[in-house]
Design a protein around this motif. Sequence first.
Motif, PDB file in Angstrom:
ATOM      1  N   PRO A 140     -44.589  -6.749 -44.257  1.00 31.12           N
ATOM      2  CA  PRO A 140     -46.030  -6.952 -44.426  1.00 31.12           C
ATOM      3  C   PRO A 140     -46.371  -8.402 -44.765  1.00 31.12           C
ATOM      4  O   PRO A 140     -45.758  -9.012 -45.647  1.00 31.12           O
ATOM      5  N   GLY A 141     -47.340  -8.937 -44.017  1.00 32.64           N
ATOM      6  CA  GLY A 141     -47.800 -10.289 -44.280  1.00 32.64           C
ATOM      7  C   GLY A 141     -46.991 -11.385 -43.628  1.00 32.64           C
ATOM      8  O   GLY A 141     -47.437 -12.538 -43.568  1.00 32.64           O
ATOM      9  N   ARG A 142     -45.808 -11.082 -43.136  1.00 34.28           N
ATOM     10  CA  ARG A 142     -45.017 -12.098 -42.440  1.00 34.28           C
ATOM     11  C   ARG A 142     -45.620 -12.363 -41.064  1.00 34.28           C
ATOM     12  O   ARG A 142     -46.171 -11.464 -40.417  1.00 34.28           O
ATOM     13  N   ARG A 143     -45.522 -13.604 -40.600  1.00 39.57           N
ATOM     14  CA  ARG A 143     -46.083 -13.986 -39.309  1.00 39.57           C
ATOM     15  C   ARG A 143     -44.957 -14.201 -38.307  1.00 39.57           C
ATOM     16  O   ARG A 143     -44.070 -15.035 -38.529  1.00 39.57           O
ATOM     17  N   LEU A 144     -45.005 -13.443 -37.215  1.00 41.98           N
ATOM     18  CA  LEU A 144     -44.001 -13.554 -36.165  1.00 41.98           C
ATOM     19  C   LEU A 144     -44.662 -14.008 -34.875  1.00 41.98           C
ATOM     20  O   LEU A 144     -45.639 -13.406 -34.429  1.00 41.98           O
ATOM     21  N   ALA A 145     -44.109 -15.048 -34.270  1.00 42.28           N
ATOM     22  CA  ALA A 145     -44.510 -15.461 -32.923  1.00 42.28           C
ATOM     23  C   ALA A 145     -43.419 -15.023 -31.956  1.00 42.28           C
ATOM     24  O   ALA A 145     -42.243 -15.328 -32.161  1.00 42.28           O
ATOM     25  N   VAL A 146     -43.810 -14.281 -30.933  1.00 41.03           N
ATOM     26  CA  VAL A 146     -42.879 -13.834 -29.907  1.00 41.03           C
ATOM     27  C   VAL A 146     -43.188 -14.612 -28.637  1.00 41.03           C
ATOM     28  O   VAL A 146     -44.310 -14.555 -28.125  1.00 41.03           O
ATOM     29  N   VAL A 147     -42.210 -15.338 -28.139  1.00 41.27           N
ATOM     30  CA  VAL A 147     -42.382 -16.130 -26.921  1.00 41.27           C
ATOM     31  C   VAL A 147     -41.818 -15.323 -25.760  1.00 41.27           C
ATOM     32  O   VAL A 147     -40.604 -15.136 -25.654  1.00 41.27           O
ATOM     33  N   GLY A 148     -42.707 -14.825 -24.911  1.00 34.00           N
ATOM     34  CA  GLY A 148     -42.295 -14.008 -23.785  1.00 34.00           C
ATOM     35  C   GLY A 148     -42.706 -12.567 -23.964  1.00 34.00           C
ATOM     36  O   GLY A 148     -42.264 -11.899 -24.902  1.00 34.00           O
ATOM     37  N   ALA A 149     -43.575 -12.070 -23.061  1.00 29.81           N
ATOM     38  CA  ALA A 149     -44.102 -10.707 -23.172  1.00 29.81           C
ATOM     39  C   ALA A 149     -43.461  -9.771 -22.158  1.00 29.81           C
ATOM     40  O   ALA A 149     -44.106  -8.856 -21.651  1.00 29.81           O
ATOM     41  N   GLY A 150     -42.170 -10.010 -21.851  1.00 31.83           N
ATOM     42  CA  GLY A 150     -41.425  -9.047 -21.058  1.00 31.83           C
ATOM     43  C   GLY A 150     -41.116  -7.817 -21.894  1.00 31.83           C
ATOM     44  O   GLY A 150     -41.629  -7.647 -23.003  1.00 31.83           O
ATOM     45  N   THR A 217     -47.481 -26.451 -24.813  1.00 35.33           N
ATOM     46  CA  THR A 217     -47.422 -27.676 -24.016  1.00 35.33           C
ATOM     47  C   THR A 217     -48.689 -28.507 -24.137  1.00 35.33           C
ATOM     48  O   THR A 217     -48.673 -29.708 -23.862  1.00 35.33           O
ATOM     49  N   ASP A 218     -49.804 -27.896 -24.569  1.00 29.13           N
ATOM     50  CA  ASP A 218     -51.034 -28.672 -24.766  1.00 29.13           C
ATOM     51  C   ASP A 218     -51.119 -29.278 -26.162  1.00 29.13           C
ATOM     52  O   ASP A 218     -52.128 -29.866 -26.542  1.00 29.13           O
ATOM     53  N   GLY A 219     -50.044 -29.114 -26.944  1.00 29.78           N
ATOM     54  CA  GLY A 219     -49.984 -29.692 -28.281  1.00 29.78           C
ATOM     55  C   GLY A 219     -50.398 -28.764 -29.403  1.00 29.78           C
ATOM     56  O   GLY A 219     -50.195 -29.081 -30.580  1.00 29.78           O
ATOM     57  N   THR A 220     -50.965 -27.602 -29.066  1.00 27.96           N
ATOM     58  CA  THR A 220     -51.399 -26.651 -30.091  1.00 27.96           C
ATOM     59  C   THR A 220     -50.198 -26.088 -30.850  1.00 27.96           C
ATOM     60  O   THR A 220     -49.189 -25.728 -30.247  1.00 27.96           O
ATOM     61  N   LEU A 221     -50.328 -26.013 -32.166  1.00 28.45           N
ATOM     62  CA  LEU A 221     -49.296 -25.377 -32.983  1.00 28.45           C
ATOM     63  C   LEU A 221     -49.726 -23.946 -33.291  1.00 28.45           C
ATOM     64  O   LEU A 221     -50.792 -23.715 -33.861  1.00 28.45           O
ATOM     65  N   VAL A 222     -48.906 -22.996 -32.897  1.00 26.47           N
ATOM     66  CA  VAL A 222     -49.120 -21.592 -33.256  1.00 26.47           C
ATOM     67  C   VAL A 222     -48.290 -21.318 -34.505  1.00 26.47           C
ATOM     68  O   VAL A 222     -47.062 -21.342 -34.462  1.00 26.47           O
ATOM     69  N   GLU A 223     -48.973 -21.110 -35.602  1.00 28.33           N
ATOM     70  CA  GLU A 223     -48.266 -20.987 -36.877  1.00 28.33           C
ATOM     71  C   GLU A 223     -47.531 -19.655 -36.969  1.00 28.33           C
ATOM     72  O   GLU A 223     -48.042 -18.602 -36.572  1.00 28.33           O
ATOM     73  N   ALA A 224     -46.310 -19.719 -37.501  1.00 29.93           N
ATOM     74  CA  ALA A 224     -45.499 -18.517 -37.661  1.00 29.93           C
ATOM     75  C   ALA A 224     -44.397 -18.787 -38.674  1.00 29.93           C
ATOM     76  O   ALA A 224     -43.897 -19.915 -38.781  1.00 29.93           O
ATOM     77  N   ASP A 225     -44.037 -17.728 -39.409  1.00 30.85           N
ATOM     78  CA  ASP A 225     -42.895 -17.822 -40.313  1.00 30.85           C
ATOM     79  C   ASP A 225     -41.585 -17.671 -39.555  1.00 30.85           C
ATOM     80  O   ASP A 225     -40.576 -18.288 -39.904  1.00 30.85           O
ATOM     81  N   GLU A 226     -41.608 -16.807 -38.527  1.00 32.13           N
ATOM     82  CA  GLU A 226     -40.429 -16.548 -37.707  1.00 32.13           C
ATOM     83  C   GLU A 226     -40.835 -16.593 -36.242  1.00 32.13           C
ATOM     84  O   GLU A 226     -41.979 -16.286 -35.889  1.00 32.13           O
ATOM     85  N   VAL A 227     -39.876 -16.963 -35.393  1.00 35.03           N
ATOM     86  CA  VAL A 227     -40.121 -17.059 -33.955  1.00 35.03           C
ATOM     87  C   VAL A 227     -39.024 -16.298 -33.220  1.00 35.03           C
ATOM     88  O   VAL A 227     -37.834 -16.524 -33.463  1.00 35.03           O
TER      89      VAL A 227
END
Length: 396
Positions: A140-150, A217-227
């Motif tokens: 709960p509350g942790r931020r996960l960024a997943v790269v790739g929606a396969g 690639t456009d420079g935007t940072l997507v904030e996440a604790d884990e990737v």
Amino acid sequence: MKHVVVVGGSAAGLAAAETLRREGYEGTLTLIGDERYHPYDRPPLSKQILGGQWEPDRVPLRAPADLDALGLELRLGVAATGLDLAGRTVALADGARVPYDGLVIATGVRPRRLPGDGGERAHVLRTLDDALALRDRLGPGRRLAVVGAGFLGAEAAAVARGLGAEVTLLEPAPVPLAPAVGERVGRMLSQAHHDHGVDLRTGVAVAEVADGGVRLTDGTLVEADEVLVAIGSVPNTGWLEGSGLTLGDGLECDEYSAAAPGVYGAGDVARWHNPLFGTAMRIEHRTNATEQGMAVARNLLRPDERRPFAPVPYFWSDQYDFRIQAHGYLRGHEEVAVVEGELEERKFLAVYRSGDRVAGVLAVGMPPKAVRTWRQAVATRAAWRDAVGELLPEGA
């Protein structure tokens, strides 16, 4: 044949070893695996293991006593580093050279990576250790960024949401999985993520894993604790370079799954000609690994009675409260027809056309009998017009 070597200690390699013994092979049988674990099942890693429903003792494919009964010479925790076709030996990372009369190559794949993903916050999901490492960092509350929606990224996103994590799912394509399942089904899967609170962003490209998250690639940072980097995989063929075997998108094999006399490929690493569909394919699915491992063992053991490996590929994916099941070869399809149910209700059956033939079927929430009927149409390469019939627009 006195000594068979199987390189690859997962589902395909184990299936080959078991089939050899079951079919009467009594010689030396060496199973080589680069992980220290006994052969284990991989589909639960992104589901039950990541979600915490299972502990590691649930994933071994066989009990120790069953492995002992096979009389294997196990070489675990050591990778194959080279192959001498002329000398018929496999070189290992510990300096050993293992001779063989017959060889099964089942070394699988490894995850693709991104620049900067070597830090502790960056994860891939291929091994048991990978799944446990990521599980320990979700909640709960942790931020996960997943790269790739396969399928792998989607399953992990669904599990992470179930654990209470905030999930951002990043995908470069406009519609996730559209090349595999079609745009309509892809949009349905996208809506399921939205409905469960996932921040799904399509049409975006990730440049690197960075401090604080991932940078687009456009420079935007997507904030996440884990990737979690889930951008596909690469066949484990590096150790075969210079061996004389043909390598491309995997180990190139013929319709018998043979790469050279007495050398066969099985599972994720093998690209072979499937005569049922008339095309070469490499399938990264659990069922195919087992079936191909069994097939190559029989062909290796009885070279005068070899049979082409011509399966109807099958895969499944569990996401949120539904299961996707698919039979056939959906990639490269030219048309999709929903023949039962409704996409919006996530209870439907879709049929796929390639040329004038039924190429595949995908079902969500449908009874097994309905799915089996359409699988048979795929297996017999039924004519599209005969199988779909009145569902086609008039004049089509």
